[in-house]
Design a protein around this motif. Structure first.
Motif, PDB file in Angstrom:
ATOM      1  N   LEU A  86      34.829  31.419  35.693  1.00 29.19           N
ATOM      2  CA  LEU A  86      34.555  32.856  35.742  1.00 29.19           C
ATOM      3  C   LEU A  86      33.069  33.156  35.582  1.00 29.19           C
ATOM      4  O   LEU A  86      32.577  34.167  36.065  1.00 29.19           O
ATOM      5  N   ARG A  87      32.345  32.261  34.912  1.00 27.28           N
ATOM      6  CA  ARG A  87      30.925  32.503  34.641  1.00 27.28           C
ATOM      7  C   ARG A  87      30.016  31.979  35.728  1.00 27.28           C
ATOM      8  O   ARG A  87      28.800  32.157  35.646  1.00 27.28           O
ATOM      9  N   THR A  88      30.582  31.353  36.752  1.00 33.84           N
ATOM     10  CA  THR A  88      29.762  30.877  37.864  1.00 33.84           C
ATOM     11  C   THR A  88      29.544  32.001  38.866  1.00 33.84           C
ATOM     12  O   THR A  88      30.259  33.012  38.868  1.00 33.84           O
ATOM     13  N   ALA A  89      28.549  31.825  39.743  1.00 34.42           N
ATOM     14  CA  ALA A  89      28.279  32.836  40.770  1.00 34.42           C
ATOM     15  C   ALA A  89      29.506  33.038  41.658  1.00 34.42           C
ATOM     16  O   ALA A  89      29.841  34.175  42.024  1.00 34.42           O
ATOM     17  N   ARG A  90      30.182  31.946  41.987  1.00 32.08           N
ATOM     18  CA  ARG A  90      31.378  32.053  42.827  1.00 32.08           C
ATOM     19  C   ARG A  90      32.485  32.803  42.099  1.00 32.08           C
ATOM     20  O   ARG A  90      33.178  33.655  42.683  1.00 32.08           O
ATOM     21  N   GLY A  91      32.652  32.514  40.810  1.00 32.83           N
ATOM     22  CA  GLY A  91      33.687  33.190  40.034  1.00 32.83           C
ATOM     23  C   GLY A  91      33.403  34.667  39.847  1.00 32.83           C
ATOM     24  O   GLY A  91      34.328  35.484  39.843  1.00 32.83           O
ATOM     25  N   GLN A  92      32.137  35.019  39.711  1.00 36.20           N
ATOM     26  CA  GLN A  92      31.793  36.426  39.543  1.00 36.20           C
ATOM     27  C   GLN A  92      31.892  37.185  40.866  1.00 36.20           C
ATOM     28  O   GLN A  92      32.173  38.377  40.872  1.00 36.20           O
ATOM     29  N   ALA A  93      31.663  36.498  41.964  1.00 32.63           N
ATOM     30  CA  ALA A  93      31.825  37.143  43.271  1.00 32.63           C
ATOM     31  C   ALA A  93      33.294  37.423  43.564  1.00 32.63           C
ATOM     32  O   ALA A  93      33.631  38.473  44.129  1.00 32.63           O
ATOM     33  N   ASP A  94      34.168  36.501  43.172  1.00 33.68           N
ATOM     34  CA  ASP A  94      35.602  36.685  43.422  1.00 33.68           C
ATOM     35  C   ASP A  94      36.394  36.061  42.276  1.00 33.68           C
ATOM     36  O   ASP A  94      36.843  34.914  42.360  1.00 33.68           O
ATOM     37  N   PRO A  95      36.583  36.812  41.188  1.00 32.25           N
ATOM     38  CA  PRO A  95      37.297  36.254  40.042  1.00 32.25           C
ATOM     39  C   PRO A  95      38.813  36.245  40.188  1.00 32.25           C
ATOM     40  O   PRO A  95      39.507  35.653  39.362  1.00 32.25           O
ATOM     41  N   PHE A  96      39.324  36.872  41.223  1.00 31.68           N
ATOM     42  CA  PHE A  96      40.759  37.137  41.272  1.00 31.68           C
ATOM     43  C   PHE A  96      41.626  35.888  41.426  1.00 31.68           C
ATOM     44  O   PHE A  96      42.714  35.837  40.834  1.00 31.68           O
ATOM     45  N   PRO A  97      41.208  34.851  42.175  1.00 27.06           N
ATOM     46  CA  PRO A  97      42.022  33.625  42.158  1.00 27.06           C
ATOM     47  C   PRO A  97      42.096  32.986  40.768  1.00 27.06           C
ATOM     48  O   PRO A  97      43.133  32.415  40.400  1.00 27.06           O
ATOM     49  N   ILE A  98      41.019  33.103  39.992  1.00 27.90           N
ATOM     50  CA  ILE A  98      41.027  32.568  38.627  1.00 27.90           C
ATOM     51  C   ILE A  98      41.953  33.398  37.748  1.00 27.90           C
ATOM     52  O   ILE A  98      42.718  32.864  36.940  1.00 27.90           O
ATOM     53  N   TYR A  99      41.908  34.717  37.941  1.00 26.72           N
ATOM     54  CA  TYR A  99      42.828  35.577  37.197  1.00 26.72           C
ATOM     55  C   TYR A  99      44.283  35.216  37.514  1.00 26.72           C
ATOM     56  O   TYR A  99      45.147  35.243  36.632  1.00 26.72           O
ATOM     57  N   ALA A 100      44.549  34.897  38.773  1.00 26.51           N
ATOM     58  CA  ALA A 100      45.917  34.536  39.152  1.00 26.51           C
ATOM     59  C   ALA A 100      46.368  33.283  38.410  1.00 26.51           C
ATOM     60  O   ALA A 100      47.527  33.181  37.975  1.00 26.51           O
TER      61      ALA A 100
END
Length: 415
Positions: free
Chosen positions: A21-35
């Motif tokens: 979540l703290r990476t640039a990729r995670g901040q651009a699209d956190p929703f797969p991580i939320y899933a």
């Protein structure tokens, strides 16, 4: 409340998800991580302690219940001098309305008043004029090529609305806007030392600015909310210095709440519009969809993705035992995509019935929600009425945050 159970996985198992979540990729699209987090349960242990709450029902329960408290000054002091909760900026925020619990919260909120219909209508007239002016300037810029809609419009409209209402000199608006960007790091999920340093410096500058403003309004009263708050607090607090500080904390809270999250709402709303030609055409052909479009933006990608609360007593939440004083982090961005609450949650649907937690809930329901909605609806109506369809030039960059979303740019061009 249900029967407590042992967490289905330990804290180490969640560390990789929060690291992503703290990476640039995670901040651009956190929703797969939320899933993935949702798939592990509606309440899961956080790697640094406390719990992350991802289910909509559990988040809603916490926000509405008085047994879950804000991490107030007393709680922050108990965390120890070496923690982020005792950084100067965090201690300062502990005095603002957002970090108060009853009865202090009741007292300060009553003194603040509300954005009643008359106030919103007065501010609304200025919002309409400011949106027109900003779109005029944007239209001139877009004729020569691409332009950053976030910088030219979304960042400017909230500070124009609240700055005019509070009677702040226009020459100060740009600096105040930048200070809010830096200050918000102290409210982040896991701020770094450098981010806290930025927040500490910004908070100190904001204190100096607004204490001087309060003293000036005391000497030169006007027809503005700061003057009215001075009169209100003078009737409550006999110590004039304490009254002035109470007004300062109220003005600080209003500024921070009005600028950062509203600018993000405007940027995210516009992104949803320009990323899909069909979506633009649908709303342009059906302006009655504007309120629903704003509400769906608030659900789909809210400005605030994390809200934290503290257990006032030993509790059971989502079948997990939580001890008194332990913190829960309500993952609002995840809860809004909870399939148990929303059908087809990853689809943006402006005709969906409004159902979100973007403005928090319970006694801490957002004081400025009517104003945020007004700004978003006003801008969206004028945008689809005044401009031909715009198209997204490139995906926006995101600020390095988890809890508070911010688009650093929104580059668009004429379609």
């Amino acid at each position: 409340m249900g029967v407590a159970t042992t967490p289905s996985y330990d804290r180490r198992a969640s560390a990789s998800l929060f690291s992503r979540l703290r990476t640039a990729r995670g901040q651009a699209d956190p929703f797969p991580i939320y899933a993935e987090l949702l798939g592990r349960g509606e309440v899961v242990p956080a790697p640094w302690g406390g719990f992350a709450v991802t289910g909509f029902a559990a988040c809603d329960q916490v926000l509405r219940s008085r047994q879950w408290l804000e991490p107030d000054r007393q709680w922050r002091e108990r965390q120890g001098t070496g923690t982020r909760w005792n950084a100067p900026s965090s201690r300062e925020m502990g005095h603002t309305l957002a970090a108060l619990n009853a009865p202090d919260h009741t007292r300060v909120r009553r003194a603040a008043g509300t954005f009643d219909r008359g106030t919103v209508e007065r501010i609304g007239r200025n919002v309409g004029l400011a949106a027109d002016r900003l779109l005029d300037a944007f239209t001139e810029r877009i004729r020569t090529g691409e332009a950053d809609f976030s910088e030219l419009v979304c960042e400017e409209l909230p500070v124009a609305a609240i700055g005019d209402w509070l009677g702040l000199p226009q020459a100060d608006w740009a600096r105040l806007r930048q200070l809010t960007h830096d200050q918000v790091f102290t409210q982040e999920l896991l701020p770094s030392a450098s981010q806290l340093a930025l927040s500490d410096a910004a908070t100190a500058e904001l204190r100096t600015y607004f204490m001087e403003l309060v003293r000036d309004r005391r000497c030169h009263p006007g027809d503005d909310p700061v003057t009215r708050w001075i009169r209100t607090w003078d009737a409550i607090e006999p110590d004039r210095d304490k009254a002035d500080e109470a007004v300062y904390f109220l003005v600080l809270f209003v500024l921070l709440a009005a600028l950062e999250t509203t600018a993000t709402l405007l940027s995210t709303m516009t992104l949803r519009l320009v990323e899909s030609p069909e979506r633009w055409d649908t709303v342009a052909d059906n302006p009655d969809l504007v309120p629903g479009f704003v509400e769906e933006t608030l659900r789909y990608d809210p400005p605030t993705h994390v809200i934290s609360r503290v257990a006032s007593q030993d509790s059971v939440l989502g079948g997990i035992e939580i001890r008194r004083d332990e913190m829960v982090h309500l993952m609002i961005g995840a809860a809004h995509r909870d399939p148990a609450r929303h059908r087809d949650p990853d689809r943006f649907d402006p005709e969906r019935a409004a159902d979100h937690l973007a403005f928090s809930g319970g006694i801490h329901y957002c004081l400025g929600a009517p104003l945020a909605r007004l700004e978003a609806q006003t801008l969206l109506r004028q945008l689809i009425r005044r401009l031909p369809r715009l198209t997204l030039v490139r995906p926006p960059s995101m600020a390095p945050r988890v809890a508070f979303r911010r688009l650093l740019n929104l580059d668009v061009a004429l379609a």
